[in-house]
Design a protein around this motif. Structure first.
Motif, PDB file in Angstrom:
ATOM      1  N   THR A   1     -46.106 -37.340 -18.169  1.00 17.06           N
ATOM      2  CA  THR A   1     -45.670 -36.765 -16.907  1.00 17.06           C
ATOM      3  C   THR A   1     -46.865 -36.475 -16.011  1.00 17.06           C
ATOM      4  O   THR A   1     -47.854 -35.910 -16.450  1.00 17.06           O
ATOM      5  CB  THR A   1     -44.902 -35.447 -17.164  1.00 17.06           C
ATOM      6  N   ARG A   2     -46.792 -36.898 -14.771  1.00 13.94           N
ATOM      7  CA  ARG A   2     -47.892 -36.695 -13.835  1.00 13.94           C
ATOM      8  C   ARG A   2     -47.813 -35.323 -13.175  1.00 13.94           C
ATOM      9  O   ARG A   2     -46.739 -34.779 -12.972  1.00 13.94           O
ATOM     10  CB  ARG A   2     -47.878 -37.790 -12.760  1.00 13.94           C
ATOM     11  N   VAL A   3     -48.974 -34.783 -12.861  1.00 14.45           N
ATOM     12  CA  VAL A   3     -49.072 -33.505 -12.172  1.00 14.45           C
ATOM     13  C   VAL A   3     -49.282 -33.783 -10.688  1.00 14.45           C
ATOM     14  O   VAL A   3     -49.988 -34.721 -10.326  1.00 14.45           O
ATOM     15  CB  VAL A   3     -50.268 -32.693 -12.719  1.00 14.45           C
ATOM     16  N   ASN A   4     -48.658 -32.987  -9.851  1.00 15.81           N
ATOM     17  CA  ASN A   4     -48.835 -33.156  -8.408  1.00 15.81           C
ATOM     18  C   ASN A   4     -48.971 -31.776  -7.774  1.00 15.81           C
ATOM     19  O   ASN A   4     -47.997 -31.169  -7.352  1.00 15.81           O
ATOM     20  CB  ASN A   4     -47.661 -33.927  -7.809  1.00 15.81           C
ATOM     21  N   ILE A   5     -50.207 -31.284  -7.721  1.00 18.40           N
ATOM     22  CA  ILE A   5     -50.469 -29.940  -7.215  1.00 18.40           C
ATOM     23  C   ILE A   5     -50.693 -29.962  -5.711  1.00 18.40           C
ATOM     24  O   ILE A   5     -51.362 -30.854  -5.187  1.00 18.40           O
ATOM     25  CB  ILE A   5     -51.719 -29.343  -7.903  1.00 18.40           C
ATOM     26  N   ASN A   6     -50.133 -28.976  -5.048  1.00 18.62           N
ATOM     27  CA  ASN A   6     -50.371 -28.812  -3.615  1.00 18.62           C
ATOM     28  C   ASN A   6     -51.816 -28.349  -3.431  1.00 18.62           C
ATOM     29  O   ASN A   6     -52.186 -27.244  -3.809  1.00 18.62           O
ATOM     30  CB  ASN A   6     -49.405 -27.760  -3.051  1.00 18.62           C
ATOM     31  N   THR A   7     -52.664 -29.217  -2.862  1.00 16.46           N
ATOM     32  CA  THR A   7     -54.095 -28.913  -2.753  1.00 16.46           C
ATOM     33  C   THR A   7     -54.359 -27.652  -1.934  1.00 16.46           C
ATOM     34  O   THR A   7     -55.316 -26.922  -2.204  1.00 16.46           O
ATOM     35  CB  THR A   7     -54.851 -30.098  -2.119  1.00 16.46           C
ATOM     36  N   ALA A   8     -53.529 -27.391  -0.943  1.00 14.46           N
ATOM     37  CA  ALA A   8     -53.720 -26.217  -0.094  1.00 14.46           C
ATOM     38  C   ALA A   8     -53.518 -24.924  -0.884  1.00 14.46           C
ATOM     39  O   ALA A   8     -54.130 -23.901  -0.590  1.00 14.46           O
ATOM     40  CB  ALA A   8     -52.759 -26.262   1.086  1.00 14.46           C
ATOM     41  N   LEU A   9     -52.676 -24.997  -1.906  1.00  8.71           N
ATOM     42  CA  LEU A   9     -52.349 -23.810  -2.694  1.00  8.71           C
ATOM     43  C   LEU A   9     -53.506 -23.368  -3.577  1.00  8.71           C
ATOM     44  O   LEU A   9     -53.624 -22.198  -3.922  1.00  8.71           O
ATOM     45  CB  LEU A   9     -51.110 -24.088  -3.556  1.00  8.71           C
TER      46      LEU A   9
END
Length: 265
Positions: A73-81
């Motif tokens: 499963t890939r991770v997709n983090i909101n960079t701004a957060l």
């Protein structure tokens, strides 16, 4: 029947927090989000990953067999957060620059037909450090079979330039006449093509080394925040960084494959 209705009614009356717990417990890892919590005791922001309670789901043999060979499963983090922890956009740009440097190297130095531009970036060891050949000489094409390197401006670097050209990995055998270096262009043989492919692989490996440094620097910077950021959050961001590095490696390999095909014809 009355008992069943009563049980259903009681379940519906359960506190909403319990429903939230159930919802969080069954969410897949890919949907984990990062939230910011303000701790008044310490006066700083604390980043935590939710759900906080880890739940282990045991897969059946049938499910394992079905999922075998599939990517994680890939991770997709909101960079701004997470920008207060680490600038993932900057890390991404640093990784992209590694790809661009390799592409530039392929275009300038790895061509079937050796051109004056192929010699431009050959590193020459001088008293002032390593300098590109085109910084200390004038490079021109005398004929389709011969390149001239004029060292008149830096005659003291002539010997070093000859050595650098010979050791460039481009199968070049320069000849010198005073401060003028003649570089015969090798014939396009199968051996020459295979030598260029070998050089392309070496340059790709160097690019991977540069990428590893970018990844290591990013992870080290991330771990400096361990006192103010939860372990789950650090692990999640580190996974994102590793995922970005893996994607970059795949891109490097793709460019190598394209260049190899081009060189071998």
């Amino acid at each position: 029947m009355a008992l069943g209705a009563l049980g259903l009614k009681c379940f519906r009356m359960v506190h909403p927090a319990f429903h939230n717990y159930l919802a969080a417990s069954i969410r897949p890892v890919s949907e984990v989000t990062l939230k910011t919590v303000h701790e008044r005791q310490h006066g700083h922001r604390q980043y935590v990953a939710y759900p906080a309670v880890p739940v282990r789901h045991f897969a059946t043999k049938k499910a394992k067999a079905k999922g075998k060979g599939q990517s994680q499963t890939r991770v997709n983090i909101n960079t701004a957060l997470v920008e207060d922890i680490i600038n993932l956009e900057e890390v991404n740009e640093d990784m992209k620059s590694v790809i661009e440097a390799l592409k530039d190297n392929f275009n300038k130095t790895l061509n079937i037909r050796t051109s004056p531009g192929s010699l431009d970036q050959i590193a020459v060891v001088t008293a002032d450090g390593k300098l590109a050949l085109n910084q200390i000489s004038q490079i021109s094409m005398k004929s389709p079979q011969l390149i001239l390197v004029n060292m008149a401006s830096f005659p003291e670097c002539t010997a070093a330039a000859i050595k650098a050209i010979r050791e460039s990995g481009m199968n070049l055998n320069p000849e010198v006449e005073g401060t003028l270096i003649r570089v015969p262009i090798p014939q396009v043989t199968r051996e020459h093509r295979e030598m260029l492919v070998k050089l392309a692989k070496q340059n790709t490996n160097k690019a991977k080394d540069s990428l590893r440094k970018v990844r290591t620097n990013a992870v080290n910077k991330l771990k400096k925040s361990k006192d103010t950021v939860s372990e789950d959050t650090i692990r999640l961001i580190e996974k994102q960084i590793s995922q970005m590095a893996d994607d970059t490696v795949a891109e490097l390999e793709r460019h190598l494959a394209v260049k190899t095909k081009e060189l071998l014809g």
